[in-house]
Design a protein around this motif. Structure first.
Motif, PDB file in Angstrom:
ATOM      1  N   HIS A   1       0.062  -1.719   2.902  1.00  0.00           N
ATOM      2  CA  HIS A   1       1.179  -0.869   3.306  1.00  0.00           C
ATOM      3  C   HIS A   1       1.260   0.336   2.367  1.00  0.00           C
ATOM      4  N   THR A   2       2.166   1.236   2.689  1.00  0.00           N
ATOM      5  CA  THR A   2       2.472   2.357   1.807  1.00  0.00           C
ATOM      6  C   THR A   2       3.809   2.055   1.149  1.00  0.00           C
ATOM      7  N   LYS A   3       3.841   2.136  -0.165  1.00  0.00           N
ATOM      8  CA  LYS A   3       5.061   1.829  -0.909  1.00  0.00           C
ATOM      9  C   LYS A   3       5.844   3.105  -1.193  1.00  0.00           C
ATOM     10  N   ILE A   4       7.116   3.072  -0.836  1.00  0.00           N
ATOM     11  CA  ILE A   4       8.040   4.155  -1.159  1.00  0.00           C
ATOM     12  C   ILE A   4       8.728   3.777  -2.465  1.00  0.00           C
ATOM     13  N   GLY A   5       8.789   4.697  -3.402  1.00  0.00           N
ATOM     14  CA  GLY A   5       9.413   4.352  -4.678  1.00  0.00           C
ATOM     15  C   GLY A   5       9.991   5.547  -5.398  1.00  0.00           C
TER      16      GLY A   5
ATOM     17  N   ALA B   1      -0.971  10.748   8.812  1.00  0.00           N
ATOM     18  CA  ALA B   1      -2.242  10.420   8.159  1.00  0.00           C
ATOM     19  C   ALA B   1      -2.708   9.009   8.521  1.00  0.00           C
ATOM     20  N   GLY B   2      -1.998   8.335   9.448  1.00  0.00           N
ATOM     21  CA  GLY B   2      -2.429   7.032   9.921  1.00  0.00           C
ATOM     22  C   GLY B   2      -1.717   5.833   9.335  1.00  0.00           C
ATOM     23  N   GLU B   3      -0.794   6.056   8.425  1.00  0.00           N
ATOM     24  CA  GLU B   3      -0.066   4.934   7.820  1.00  0.00           C
ATOM     25  C   GLU B   3       1.062   4.489   8.753  1.00  0.00           C
ATOM     26  N   GLN B   4       1.209   3.186   8.928  1.00  0.00           N
ATOM     27  CA  GLN B   4       2.227   2.670   9.843  1.00  0.00           C
ATOM     28  C   GLN B   4       3.131   1.618   9.226  1.00  0.00           C
TER      29      GLN B   4
END
Length: 152
Positions: A69-73, A101-104
């Motif tokens: 995943h992509t982490k928001i911080g 950019a393809g992150e979901q």
């Protein structure tokens, strides 16, 4: 709200350094997070975003791409600008760019008293409460919501 500009900035650029100063103001000075915990190696590879209003950096966050995943911080807004939707606007803009950019799949760890804010953005809390920077937090994600279980 005044005109707000949200944009990604390179690590250690002038605008990113202003974001780091804002993070220190919010996390270290205001929330008493130990300074040695505020910056980490992820700052070198993260995508940093700033919100600019009235000619100054008033908000910041970072995105860290992980395999799962992509982490928001490090979401921070200057005290005098809170309550104007800046954090929401930054998160939505950062997620929009990441999706392009393809992150979901997005993940974050929220201070426990901020869960409602992130729930309004589509996140669900899961797992046990834990301490981070001296404050209780919960892991949250915007995917696999049906399997998210709180453990106390």
């Amino acid at each position: 709200m005044n005109a707000l500009t949200i944009l990604p900035v390179p690590a250690f650029s002038t605008l990113c350094n202003a974001a780091f100063t804002l993070r220190r103001e919010v996390f270290v000075w205001e929330q008493k997070v130990p300074e040695e915990e505020e910056h980490d190696g992820d700052d070198l590879t993260a995508t940093h975003f700033v919100a600019i209003a009235q000619g100054e950096v008033v908000g910041t966050l970072r995105l860290i791409k992980r395999p799962e995943h992509t982490k928001i911080g490090r979401v921070a807004v200057r005290g005098s600008f809170r309550g104007q939707g800046i954090a929401r606007s930054m998160i939505e803009a950062a997620m929009l760019q990441a999706r392009a950019a393809g992150e979901q799949r997005f993940y974050l760890t929220a201070q426990s008293d901020k869960l409602g804010f992130y729930e309004k953005l589509g996140f669900v809390a899961f797992g046990p409460e834990f301490m981070d920077g001296g404050m209780p937090h919960r892991a949250m994600r915007d995917y696999d919501k049906d399997s998210a279980v709180l453990i106390d």
